[in-house]
Every structure is written in structure tokens, then in C-alpha cells.
Design a protein around this motif. Structure first.
Motif, PDB file in Angstrom:
ATOM      1  N   PRO A 400       0.797  -1.218  -0.031  1.00  0.00           N
ATOM      2  CA  PRO A 400       0.042  -0.049  -0.026  1.00  0.00           C
ATOM      3  C   PRO A 400       0.864   1.078   0.151  1.00  0.00           C
ATOM      4  CG  PRO A 400       0.144  -1.000   2.213  1.00  0.00           C
ATOM      5  CD  PRO A 400       1.083  -1.729   1.232  1.00  0.00           C
ATOM      6  N   ILE A 401       1.214   1.701  -1.131  1.00  0.00           N
ATOM      7  CA  ILE A 401       2.174   2.917  -1.385  1.00  0.00           C
ATOM      8  C   ILE A 401       1.608   4.030  -0.755  1.00  0.00           C
ATOM      9  CG2 ILE A 401       3.677   4.431  -2.899  1.00  0.00           C
ATOM     10  CD1 ILE A 401       4.224   1.625  -4.396  1.00  0.00           C
ATOM     11  N   ASN A 402       0.424   4.466  -1.044  1.00  0.00           N
ATOM     12  CA  ASN A 402      -0.125   5.817  -0.787  1.00  0.00           C
ATOM     13  C   ASN A 402      -0.219   5.785   0.778  1.00  0.00           C
ATOM     14  OD1 ASN A 402      -0.449   5.836  -3.612  1.00  0.00           O
ATOM     15  ND2 ASN A 402      -2.860   5.805  -3.359  1.00  0.00           N
ATOM     16  N   ALA A 403      -0.626   4.806   1.395  1.00  0.00           N
ATOM     17  CA  ALA A 403      -0.934   4.595   2.832  1.00  0.00           C
ATOM     18  C   ALA A 403       0.615   4.750   3.702  1.00  0.00           C
ATOM     19  CB  ALA A 403      -1.612   3.618   3.494  1.00  0.00           C
ATOM     20  N   THR A 404       1.402   4.165   2.997  1.00  0.00           N
ATOM     21  CA  THR A 404       2.823   4.293   3.582  1.00  0.00           C
ATOM     22  C   THR A 404       3.455   5.548   3.697  1.00  0.00           C
ATOM     23  OG1 THR A 404       3.372   2.013   2.654  1.00  0.00           O
ATOM     24  CG2 THR A 404       5.140   3.282   3.409  1.00  0.00           C
ATOM     25  N   VAL A 405       3.438   6.395   2.410  1.00  0.00           N
ATOM     26  CA  VAL A 405       3.811   7.592   2.357  1.00  0.00           C
ATOM     27  C   VAL A 405       3.114   8.824   3.248  1.00  0.00           C
ATOM     28  CG1 VAL A 405       4.120   9.605   0.645  1.00  0.00           C
ATOM     29  CG2 VAL A 405       4.695   7.344  -0.071  1.00  0.00           C
ATOM     30  N   VAL A 406       1.694   8.574   3.155  1.00  0.00           N
ATOM     31  CA  VAL A 406       1.097   9.613   3.941  1.00  0.00           C
ATOM     32  C   VAL A 406       1.522   9.360   5.518  1.00  0.00           C
ATOM     33  CG1 VAL A 406      -1.122  10.086   4.974  1.00  0.00           C
ATOM     34  CG2 VAL A 406      -0.934   9.791   2.483  1.00  0.00           C
ATOM     35  N   MET A 407       1.489   8.226   6.149  1.00  0.00           N
ATOM     36  CA  MET A 407       1.777   8.100   7.381  1.00  0.00           C
ATOM     37  C   MET A 407       3.186   8.248   7.660  1.00  0.00           C
ATOM     38  SD  MET A 407      -0.777   6.975   9.142  1.00  0.00           S
ATOM     39  CE  MET A 407      -0.087   6.046  10.425  1.00  0.00           C
ATOM     40  N   LEU A 408       4.167   8.087   7.035  1.00  0.00           N
ATOM     41  CA  LEU A 408       5.405   8.523   7.057  1.00  0.00           C
ATOM     42  C   LEU A 408       5.809   9.970   7.187  1.00  0.00           C
ATOM     43  CD1 LEU A 408       7.325   5.474   5.978  1.00  0.00           C
ATOM     44  CD2 LEU A 408       6.912   6.312   8.224  1.00  0.00           C
TER      45      LEU A 408
END
Length: 592
Positions: A400-408
Motif C-alpha cells: 500500500p504505497i499511498n498509505a505508507t507515504v502519508v503515514m510516514l
């Protein structure tokens, strides 16, 4: 993207890739026009009542909700991967930084007992998580479990705190990374931080190194879960070797006289430190989010979770003993306790080994946390409580790239500004609150099934649960308010015991676990509820103020956005099958 189904089958609509249009963020009917949004706001009361009682089904979480990501995550993890994920997720800044802080300021040499208390609480929660992860192996972790057992609204409140837990935990570890990096280069931690005098104390030491580390972790976590696992496995082997070195080398410089004031701060200091040191155990719930990517959940998850937590607790206790035998607790360094301890006993060369091991440990904690938090956010987005754009799983990487980027990105912002002490206490509140809810959900799962549990047994279950919660809260409140009193415990503790005994004796279990179950139900989950709430009573008031502010922001978002998006999604899905209500429970078979 497909709306999916809360309770029946549906076909997922293929996404056209990762786009950023309005429909990717707010595709629901309530957001199609201002008129629709105004009508939705006027119906807030009705919609809230619906969501408070709405309850998901296991089959829905396992199939229809998962399909909303467009692509499946790859099932390529085993129990061996999970054990090393657990070790990598947990052994980080908690032991390498907070041990020194709590030993020096709150508990002294008895910090080892604080780790025992925190470890018992964490192990009880691990058992509760394990049954759910085996029975409902999805990326949503505790969010999915609470959605099935306690309903949609309670799951959202937990979800907000889960996300807060991960963001704050990652930020705290990243700040600690800078501290040990500076030690490795013979500098003070603040030498690499920017002092912004215009900002409030606790938020005025800006940390660009922490941000850089998080950006690198984001890239690695987005590429491959299996690749992340291999890196974590190799790095954790090095980490275990460093821990063994710290213990063996440190004990050669042990002075028993440093333990002369073992109980200097008394029982209150032990429990106060336990509440903060619980931070050192929180990474294990990230392992439960990987259930969707596990080859054989029934076997791999119990071994992975319980095995990694046992190893971690033992390591923590021995490391805490070693540190306090090397130095008098009043001389322990708060920022890099183990490195400075070796320097203090004349082993300057060992400082670099310790700092390197700590950096490696914190790196794997950040990496596993990044994997876990993205999967939580992905599953929450599948329900449309947050924008469904965040649920997208990349077809090539299976992550889940989108979620990974937003959370980090959120983690990096917090890490840039906020001091570790502020982060640790706030993190412990969110984590203990979530773990308590999971224990409650497990009791509900075992004792309440629609069509099987009678009205009388349901009423008895509610009464006994309320008494367990009430007596636990009363015990924690009395502890916080009364420094020397003990009479109150003669009332609150027996009420907890008799309530749990009453639940065990008078209410028959309505469901047996299919694959793996928690032993000693209801005693084990009831004890988990009691100890988590008790530790909450040892946390300072300012942390509760910050927790209250965060909860208020969550509710504002929910009433204006999340409620209406999830309501529309559920109503669209009811064309296929109606959502069960909380007062009705879930079907007896639950898709079995």
C-alpha cells in the motif's frame, strides 16, 4: 473503485491506477454536491445512531472489504518472518532510551520490575490479539477486530488512536535515532538539532536527521514486504548479537552496591515507570497487521507473536539489570544510557558497538512500524472512514504505497518538532486504551453470538463487563488519587474478581475458536483489562489533556467527513445484504 459490501458478496471494480481526483478521495454520494453535503449534515444524528449500532461481519472483512484495495497483498510470510518482525518491531528506543530516563527519574534499579509489569500486560494483550489475528487474518488488525465485535463507531475511535500510536511511536524512535547517532560521532544529541527559540519548550529542538531517516524507511517499506522481512531478519541477527555483547560485557563491570537503593522510589515509582515503559512493547501489534500476508495464519501467528514477545521481555529485563549494575541510577544518562554507561566504566571502545546496535535496532523498529501503520490505514480506508485513495495496493509491489507515504510524512513532521518525553507518555495512553478495547472485544466474541445467546445471558454479560470495567477504573483512580490509602482496594479488587468469576460461572460461552483460542477465558482478557486501565492511572495529567485534544479532533473529522462517507458506503452495500446491528450481534456461523 468498488464500493464493496459490508455483509454480502460484491465484485471489486478495478482502479485505473494511482490517481488523485476528487472521486479517489470522496466518491460517496454525500460529497457529490454542496446540496448533498448539506443534507448529510442535517442527518448527522440519524446517521450517527446507525453507525454506533452497525457491525461488520467476518466474511465481509475477509473478502468484500479487502477487495476494495483493487489488488491483493502477497502471502509470503511464515512464523519465522513474524518472530523476527516482532523482535525488530519492539526492541528499539524503548529499551535503549526510556530505560535510562525512567531508572534515573522515576524508579531507580527497580526498573527491571517495571519491565516485568509492562511485559505481563503486553503478553496478556498478545494472547487477545493472537486469537483475533488467527480468526480474522486481515491487514486491519485491531481496527477490524473491533469493527466486527464492538461496532463501527467504536472501531473508528480506536482507529484514530491506532494511527496516533504509530505516528508518535515512529517519531519517538526517529528522535532516539539522532541521539545514538550523535553518540557514535562523539557529540551531544542536540548538536545535530536546530534550536528554534521562538517555539515552545519541548517542541523547539528541530531534528532534520530524524526526518531523513524516516524518508529512507518510507522508500524501503513501499517496495516489498518480503524484501523488508529479509532486511529485518538479517539486521535483527546483528541486533541480537549486540544485545548479547551488552549483557556479557556489561556484567563484567557490574557492582552489586549499585542495587543498594533498589526500592528507593517505592511501588508507585514502579508502576509509574511501567506506564511509560509500555512504549517499549507497542510494536508487536504491527505483526498482527501482517496476518493478511501470512501463509498459514493458524500456525504462524501464535508462534510469531507469542515467541517474539517472550524473547523481547526476557531481553528487556536482563538489559535493565545490566544497566543498573554498571552505574548508580542517579548517574545514568537519559539520552544514550548504555553508551554512556560503558564510557563511565572505562570501556570507551564499547560505546561505538552499543551505539551501532541501538541505531540498527531503531532502524528495524521504524521499518516494521512503517509496514504495520500503512496496513492499518489501508484497511481503515477500505471502509471509507478515511479517503479510499489510501486503500490502493500497488499491483507491482503488492504494497500500500499511498498509505505508507502519508503515514510516514505525518511521522516525519512530528519527529521534526517534538521531544521524546512528550511523545512517550501520549503514546502509552493510546496503546493501553486500544489494548483494553481488544480485551473487551474478545470477551464479547466468546460470550455473545446472535441466535444462540439468550436475552438473559446477554444481560448478564453486559452487567459483568460493566462491573469489570468499573472496578478496574475505580482501582486506577484510587491509585492516582490516594498516595498512601489502601482501604479502597478492599472494595474495588474483590468486585473485579467476583465480576470475572460471575462471568465465568453464570454465562455460558457461545462461541469456541475455530483454529486457535486464548486460554483461561474470561480470566486472561479480564486481567488484561484491569492491568491496562491500572497503568493508565499512572500517566501524568498533561498527557491526558493532549489525548483529549486528539480525541476531540477525531470526532470533528468523523462528524463532518468519516461518518457520512462510511454511512454512504454501507447503505450502498445493503443492496446486497443488510448490515447486522450491534444489538443483534453477528450470525452464529460468521461465515464459518
Amino acid at each position: 473503485m468498488g464500493v464493496g459490501s459490508e455483509g454480502g458478496a460484491t465484485t471489486a471494480v478495478k482502479r485505473r491506477g494511482c490517481s488523485c481526483t476528487k472521486d479517489d478521495f470522496f466518491p460517496e454520494e454525500s460529497f457529490k454536491s454542496w446540496a448533498n453535503y448539506g443534507r448529510a449534515l442535517r442527518e448527522t444524528g440519524k446517521r450517527l445512531r446507525d453507525r454506533v449500532t452497525a457491525r461488520s461481519l467476518e466474511q465481509s472483512e475477509l473478502h468484500e472489504v479487502r477487495l476494495r484495495s483493487g489488488h491483493d497483498m502477497k502471502k509470503n510470510l511464515t512464523w519465522w518472518d513474524l518472530i523476527w518482525f516482532g523482535i525488530g518491531a519492539v526492541i528499539g528506543s524503548g529499551i535503549f532510551v526510556l530505560t535510562g530516563q525512567e531508572a534515573r527519574e522515576d524508579v531507580g534499579p527497580a526498573v527491571v520490575l517495571s519491565y516485568v509489569v509492562s511485559g505481563i500486560s503486553a503478553m496478556l494483550s498478545v494472547f487477545c490479539y493472537t486469537e483475533f489475528a488467527v480468526e480474522i487474518p486481515v491487514a486491519g488488525g485491531s481496527f477490524a477486530y473491533l469493527r466486527v465485535e464492538l461496532g463501527d463507531f467504536m472501531a473508528f475511535i480506536a482507529a484514530g488512536n491506532i494511527l496516533l500510536e504509530y505516528v508518535i511511536g515512529g517519531a519517538a524512535v526517529a528522535r532516539s535515532w539522532t541521539s545514538y547517532f550523535s553518540t557514535l560521532l562523539n557529540h551531544e544529541a542536540n548538536d545535530f538539532r536546530i534550536h528554534a527559540t521562538a517555539l515552545a519548550d519541548g517542541y523547539n529542538r528541530l531534528d532534520p536527521i530524524a526526518v531523513a531517516v524516516i524518508c529512507i524507511i518510507c522508500l524501503v517499506a513501499a517496495l516489498s514486504t518480503k524484501g523488508t522481512s529479509r532486511f529485518n531478519y538479517l539486521a535483527s541477527i546483528v541486533h541480537v548479537a549486540v544485545i548479547l555483547f551488552i549483557i556479557i560485557a556489561g556484567l563484567t563491570k557490574a557492582k552489586v552496591s549499585n542495587y543498594d537503593q533498589f526500592f528507593h522510589f517505592g511501588a508507585r515509582g514502579i508502576f509509574k515507570a511501567s506506564a511509560v515503559l509500555f512504549f517499549a512493547y507497542v510494536g508487536f501489534d504491527a505483526v498482527s497487521t501482517m496476518a493478511e500476508e501470512t501463509k498459514n495464519p493458524a500456525k504462524d501467528i501464535p508462534i510469531g507473536l507469542v515467541g517474539s514477545m517472550t524473547i523481547t521481555t526476557l531481553a528487556y529485563c536482563i538489559l535493565a539489570v545490566t544497566l543498573c549494575l554498571m552505574q548508580p541510577y542517579g548517574q545514568i544518562d537519559v539520552d544514550a544510557p548504555f553508551s554512556v554507561a560503558f564510557k563511565a566504566v572505562g570501556m570507551n571502545w564499547a560505546t561505538y558497538i552499543v551505539a551501532f546496535g541501538a541505531l540498527k535496532g531503531m532502524t528495524t523498529v521504524l521499518l516494521v512500524s512503517a509496514v504495520g501503520q500503512a496496513r492499518y490505514l489501508t484497511h481503515i480506508a477500505r471502509t471509507h472512514m478515511v479517503p479510499p485513495w489510501l486503500a490502493h495496493v500497488n499491483s507491482r509491489t503488492g504494497t500500500p504505497i499511498n498509505a505508507t507515504v502519508v503515514m510516514l510524512v505525518a511521522t516525519a513532521i512530528i519527529a521534526f518538532f517534538t521531544d521524546l518525553g512528550i511523545l512517550a507518555n501520549l503514546l502509552s495512553i493510546s496503546t493501553l486504551f486500544i489494548f483494553m478495547l481488544v480485551a473487551v472485544a474478545l470477551i464479547v466474541r466468546r460470550y455473545y453470538v446472535s441466535g444462540e445467546t439468550s436475552e438473559a445471558n446477554r444481560s448478564k454479560l453486559v452487567v459483568f463487563l460493566l462491573l469489570i470495567l468499573g472496578s478496574s477504573i475505580a482501582t486506577a483512580s484510587y491509585w492516582a488519587a490516594s498516595e498512601k490509602g489502601w482501604v479502597g482496594y478492599l472494595v474495588t479488587v474483590p468486585v473485579w474478581f467476583l465480576s470475572t468469576a460471575g462471568l465465568w460461572w453464570f454465562v455460558p460461552q457461545a462461541r469456541a475458536p475455530r483454529l486457535w483460542g486464548v486460554p483461561l477465558v474470561p480470566w486472561l482478557p479480564s486481567a488484561s483489562i484491569a492491568i491496562n486501565i491500572f497503568l493508565l492511572g499512572s500517566i501524568d495529567g498533561r498527557s491526558y489533556m493532549r489525548f483529549g485534544i486528539w480525541t476531540g479532533l477525531l470526532l470533528i473529522y468523523y462528524f463532518f467527513f468519516g461518518l457520512h462517507a462510511s454511512y454512504d458506503t454501507a447503505k450502498a452495500a445493503e443492496v446486497a445484504a443488510p448490515v447486522k446491528r450491534l444489538e443483534e450481534g453477528s450470525p452464529a456461523n460468521n461465515g464459518q
